[in-house]
Design a protein around this motif. Structure first.
Motif, PDB file in Angstrom:
ATOM      1  N   SER A  59       0.831  -1.212   0.000  1.00 31.01           N
ATOM      2  CA  SER A  59       0.000   0.000   0.000  1.00 31.01           C
ATOM      3  C   SER A  59       0.859   1.254   0.000  1.00 31.01           C
ATOM      4  N   VAL A  60       0.476   2.231  -0.844  1.00 33.34           N
ATOM      5  CA  VAL A  60       1.148   3.533  -0.820  1.00 33.34           C
ATOM      6  C   VAL A  60       0.168   4.633  -0.420  1.00 33.34           C
ATOM      7  N   GLN A  61      -1.100   4.274  -0.228  1.00 37.39           N
ATOM      8  CA  GLN A  61      -2.104   5.230   0.257  1.00 37.39           C
ATOM      9  C   GLN A  61      -3.150   4.447   1.040  1.00 37.39           C
ATOM     10  N   PRO A  62      -3.934   5.109   1.891  1.00 38.17           N
ATOM     11  CA  PRO A  62      -4.951   4.384   2.655  1.00 38.17           C
ATOM     12  C   PRO A  62      -5.996   3.768   1.729  1.00 38.17           C
ATOM     13  N   GLY A  63      -6.511   2.613   2.134  1.00 40.23           N
ATOM     14  CA  GLY A  63      -7.634   1.997   1.430  1.00 40.23           C
ATOM     15  C   GLY A  63      -8.900   2.182   2.256  1.00 40.23           C
ATOM     16  N   PHE A  64     -10.039   2.311   1.594  1.00 39.59           N
ATOM     17  CA  PHE A  64     -11.307   2.537   2.302  1.00 39.59           C
ATOM     18  C   PHE A  64     -12.327   1.487   1.877  1.00 39.59           C
ATOM     19  N   ASN A  72     -24.957  -4.904  10.451  1.00 35.91           N
ATOM     20  CA  ASN A  72     -24.201  -3.820  11.089  1.00 35.91           C
ATOM     21  C   ASN A  72     -23.339  -3.136  10.027  1.00 35.91           C
ATOM     22  N   ARG A  73     -23.295  -1.813  10.045  1.00 36.23           N
ATOM     23  CA  ARG A  73     -22.510  -1.064   9.065  1.00 36.23           C
ATOM     24  C   ARG A  73     -21.066  -0.931   9.551  1.00 36.23           C
ATOM     25  N   HIS A  74     -20.111  -1.311   8.674  1.00 37.06           N
ATOM     26  CA  HIS A  74     -18.679  -1.202   8.985  1.00 37.06           C
ATOM     27  C   HIS A  74     -18.022  -0.199   8.043  1.00 37.06           C
ATOM     28  N   TYR A  75     -17.277   0.743   8.609  1.00 36.33           N
ATOM     29  CA  TYR A  75     -16.427   1.645   7.835  1.00 36.33           C
ATOM     30  C   TYR A  75     -14.977   1.314   8.191  1.00 36.33           C
ATOM     31  N   VAL A  76     -14.180   0.945   7.188  1.00 36.65           N
ATOM     32  CA  VAL A  76     -12.819   0.464   7.444  1.00 36.65           C
ATOM     33  C   VAL A  76     -11.802   1.334   6.705  1.00 36.65           C
ATOM     34  N   VAL A  77     -10.717   1.661   7.409  1.00 36.79           N
ATOM     35  CA  VAL A  77      -9.588   2.375   6.802  1.00 36.79           C
ATOM     36  C   VAL A  77      -8.357   1.478   6.926  1.00 36.79           C
ATOM     37  N   ASP A  78      -7.773   1.104   5.788  1.00 34.50           N
ATOM     38  CA  ASP A  78      -6.546   0.296   5.769  1.00 34.50           C
ATOM     39  C   ASP A  78      -5.367   1.263   5.691  1.00 34.50           C
ATOM     40  N   VAL A  79      -4.628   1.384   6.812  1.00 33.71           N
ATOM     41  CA  VAL A  79      -3.542   2.368   6.917  1.00 33.71           C
ATOM     42  C   VAL A  79      -2.245   1.762   6.374  1.00 33.71           C
ATOM     43  N   PRO A  80      -1.533   2.427   5.442  1.00 31.31           N
ATOM     44  CA  PRO A  80      -0.258   1.881   4.955  1.00 31.31           C
ATOM     45  C   PRO A  80       0.710   1.646   6.105  1.00 31.31           C
ATOM     46  N   GLY A  81       1.467   0.548   6.035  1.00 34.52           N
ATOM     47  CA  GLY A  81       2.385   0.208   7.126  1.00 34.52           C
ATOM     48  C   GLY A  81       3.794   0.729   6.919  1.00 34.52           C
ATOM     49  N   ASP A  82       4.193   0.952   5.666  1.00 32.38           N
ATOM     50  CA  ASP A  82       5.536   1.443   5.371  1.00 32.38           C
ATOM     51  C   ASP A  82       5.655   2.886   5.845  1.00 32.38           C
TER      52      ASP A  82
END
Length: 687
Positions: A59-64, A72-82
């Motif tokens: 990942s080079v940017q957050p994923g949504f 149930n409604r889920h909102y997820v942010v995948d934060v880059p680890g590098d």
């Protein structure tokens, strides 16, 4: 509007390569958003879709992602680890209510994990740990679990432990239900007795968990001490209370690639993570509180900006309070403009769908076509102003000069890179007025390279990446009195300016001091600032190697003027000439920037890393070892660590991480001075 009590907004956090994006893929598959699991190696995951992400398999940017699980409604942010791409992590954490810390079962807690966990804790986020990659050779759940306590200081409560047959991951032990869950197709499980060899360990984990739960609540603690046990209802109540208070961290286990453990994680998130209604009130810049409630006036924070080929610029917002729909108009508190939320977009990776819902607190949604809005802005009901303060971003660590492949394309290069600044708040752009170069600063060499790659691709412009710029400075030693005299006569009105100045070197960090010592009107008042300007402009151009001269004091104490020929311009030139004359008589020295470098590595690499830092003229300030991870602090000249990341990666097998920040300036040794001066002269000769 969805039922806010069953809404969950959370981030997936972990080091680069630990399996976060694969975990997100498994969650999307379990929720029925996708019908097959994508793979990072094949470039088919939902949240890593940019060409640069597919190419480097990370990942080079957050994923949504937005999806429903058990209604149930889920909102997820995948934060880059590098660390090259997570400089704005605190912006992202501010937009969520909880975090799933992803741990690799093969590598366990890595040096970078400590930094990430400290950011999660500082943000006050309830958390769950998911230990993934149990399908891999050398996967070691116990090692990963021990690292949570010893390296991170966490109070983990194990919900599930893995069942292995040889090295094959075949099931889970449900610690609280005291049963085994054996995997079948698509991550489904069937109940079975706990294998005999794991029964004692499972019981010990359960006893430890119940004790930790009891410790998080005084009433439960008293009951536990009196009776030695807690009922299932009390355990569940204590668990949620402890998680919300950030005192307890549940630990789950699975394999994202094999689609194992995803359902358990989603159910645990539903059960234990806070809803938007559970979170504390937001505190504004002026100290006022705004409850996370749909009944409050509307307010949103723009925490990320994406660039989309079809929608153009998309601002990602988190609803803080009130409700938002396509009919809503909110005031941008920075620009003062009113923005209409006309085009709301539900984002799931690269898939964007129009959102017609009324959205309440906790919702994360994209908004297209906003006029003056950028990352960090608060949008709110103009009748109820509210501004959320943003965390401070870390300073940029490295600067590269950019140039066009083709002469004359300088403005194209600048414009192409300028567009990136809207979506990446950790980039900084400047222009070198002397060389004409575009200067791009970022969080590391890879960050700059990937950003330039994006600019090339999107704008069809060829950009050359030149050697990183080291911000050297020059200063003077000693004290001298000199004259600066400018006299020019070429028919008609001439030019005349004459000043005497005293220039002396000052201690490091003093900056520039200008004193007016003129008495008796030998130089008229209106010309004194012009002398100052001439000196400052000359100082900015440097003397030895073209770097700004700093830390000196000038006192103008005498001079003369001509009633007709004197002017501000003439005295500005006189000031410049005086400055040059002073530097010719004084000792000018080159100052090099020194960085405070903090390196975190497994203990085994300590000797190699310290030796390498010494070879870079570094001075080791100390080291600290905890739970197999050593942290080394050192002062190192910045020129020696501009390209440190790949060297550290190579030295430590990819397990070392470092942070770097400017600390102070020091006089450069003669070999460095000779090299920098020679480069400057060669550059001037080439122009």
């Amino acid at each position: 509007m969805s039922n806010l009590e069953t809404q969950r907004t959370y981030a997936l956090v972990g080091t680069g390569g630990c399996g976060k994006t694969s975990l997100a893929e498994m969650l999307l598959f379990q929720a029925g958003v996708i019908n097959r699991l994508g793979a990072i190696e094949e470039g088919t995951t939902s949240l890593d879709y940019e060409p640069e992400e597919i190419k480097r398999r990370g990942s080079v940017q957050p994923g949504f992602a937005t999806f429903d699980w058990n209604r149930n409604r889920h909102y997820v942010v995948d934060v880059p680890g590098d660390s090259n791409f997570s400089g704005d992590m605190e912006y992202l954490l501010q937009a969520v209510d909880a975090a799933v810390l992803t741990i690799d079962a093969v590598d366990g807690v890595r040096p970078q994990t400590r930094k990430l966990w400290s950011q999660v804790k500082a943000a006050g986020l309830p958390s769950i740990v998911f230990v993934t990659k149990m399908d891999r050779e050398r996967a070691d759940f116990d090692m990963a679990l021990n690292g949570l306590t010893s390296a991170l200081g966490m109070k983990p409560v194990v919900f599930y432990m893995p069942i292995l047959e040889g090295e094959k991951f075949v099931g889970l032990v449900d610690v609280f239900a005291a049963k085994a869950l054996m995997f079948g197709e698509d991550g489904a499980t069937t109940d079975a007795p706990i294998p005999a060899e794991l029964a004692d360990e499972a019981q010990l984990l359960r006893d430890t968990a119940v004790e930790n739960i009891a410790e998080s609540d005084e009433e439960l603690m008293n009951k536990y001490l009196d009776e030695g046990s807690l009922s299932p209802e009390e355990i569940e109540l204590g668990l949620r209370k402890g998680v919300l208070a950030c005192e307890i961290v549940p630990v789950l286990v699975g394999s994202a690639l094999d689609n194992k453990g995803g359902r358990r994680l989603l159910n645990t998130i539903d059960k234990l993570f806070p809803s938007p209604l559970d979170r504390p009130a937001w505190i504004g810049e002026d100290g006022t509180a705004r409850a996370s409630s749909p009944d409050e006036p509307a307010a949103c924070i723009v925490f990320k900006t994406l660039n989309d080929a079809f929608s153009g610029q998309v601002n990602m917002i988190r609803v803080l309070s009130g409700t938002v729909s396509t009919e809503t108009a909110l005031k941008n508190m920075r620009s003062g403009e009113t923005e209409r939320m006309g085009s709301l977009i539900s984002v799931c990776g690269k898939t964007q769908t129009a959102c017609k819902d009324v959205l309440g607190p906790g919702s994360i949604v994209g908004v297209a076509k906003l006029k003056t809005t950028r990352t960090g802005d608060t949008l709110c009901d103009e009748k109820a102003p509210f501004v959320l303060p943003l965390p401070k971003l870390p300073a940029q660590l490295i600067t590269f000069a950019l140039a066009p492949q083709n002469k004359g394309d300088e403005d194209k290069v600048y414009a192409a890179v300028l567009k990136l600044l809207d979506e990446d708040a950790t980039l900084k752009l400047a222009r070198d007025e002397e060389t004409g170069d575009t200067l791009l600063s970022g969080m590391g060499q890879l960050h700059i390279e990937i950003s330039v790659e994006k600019a090339r691709r999107r704008n069809k412009v060829d950009i050359l990446l030149k050697t990183p710029k080291v911000p050297y400075r020059e200063t003077v030693k000693g004290k001298v009195q000199v004259q600066g005299r400018h006299k020019k006569q070429s028919g008609g009105r001439g030019q005349f300016g004459d000043c005497w100045i005293e220039l002396e070197g000052m201690p490091r960090g003093s900056g520039y001091v200008y004193e007016d010592g003129i008495v008796g009107g030998v130089i008229p008042r209106q010309y004194i600032p012009a002398i100052d300007k001439g000196i400052q402009e000359s100082a900015a151009r440097g003397y030895l190697a073209g770097y700004p001269v700093v830390d000196f004091k000038v006192r103008v104490y005498d001079g003369s003027y001509h009633t007709v020929d004197s002017s501000e311009m003439a005295f500005k030139v006189a000031g410049s000439l005086a400055f040059k004359a002073a530097l010719e008589k004084l000792k000018v020295v080159l100052l090099e920037p020194v960085a405070l470098v903090t390196v975190s590595i497994p203990d085994a690499y300590m000797g190699d890393v310290i030796g390498d830092l010494s070879s870079r003229r570094g001075k080791v300030l100390g080291s600290d070892s905890q739970a197999g991870i050593t942290e080394i602090k050192a002062h190192v000249p910045m020129s020696e660590v501009l390209r440190y990341a790949p060297d550290l990666r190579s030295m430590t097998g990819g397990q070392g991480v470092f942070t770097m920040e400017f600390d102070h300036y020091e006089e450069a040794p003669q070999p460095v001075v000779d090299k920098v001066v020679a480069e400057h002269q060669a550059h001037k000769a080439a122009e």
